[in-house]
Design a protein around this motif. Structure first.
Motif: not given
Length: 71
Positions: A13-20, A30-32, A50-60
């Motif tokens: 939801f947050v990814a699509e909102l930010a991308a929109g 574009i979203v990853a 530019l890369i717009f990234s969350d700080i805390v993400m799962p996956g290491g």
């Protein structure tokens, strides 16, 4: 187009909102959904302005570690 932005966010939801919002402002967003997916896109030749990234993400890999790898 103002430039291409790679939005890295595990919450769909947050990814699509930010991308929109970025698309509405004139960017090509574009979203990853993980840092791993973002790195795969970057190594396969995707070159965002530019890369717009969350700080805390799962996956290491955190957003901070992603920034270090991208640099």
């Amino acid at each position: 187009m103002l430039g291409r932005v790679l939005v890295v966010e595990d919450d769909t939801f947050v990814a699509e909102l930010a991308a929109g919002m970025l698309n509405e402002m004139g960017f090509d967003a574009i979203v990853a959904h993980s840092a791993k997916e973002a790195l795969e896109r970057l190594t396969s030749g995707d070159k965002p302005t530019l890369i717009f990234s969350d700080i805390v993400m799962p996956g290491g890999i955190s957003g901070i570690e992603l920034a270090r790898k991208v640099r």
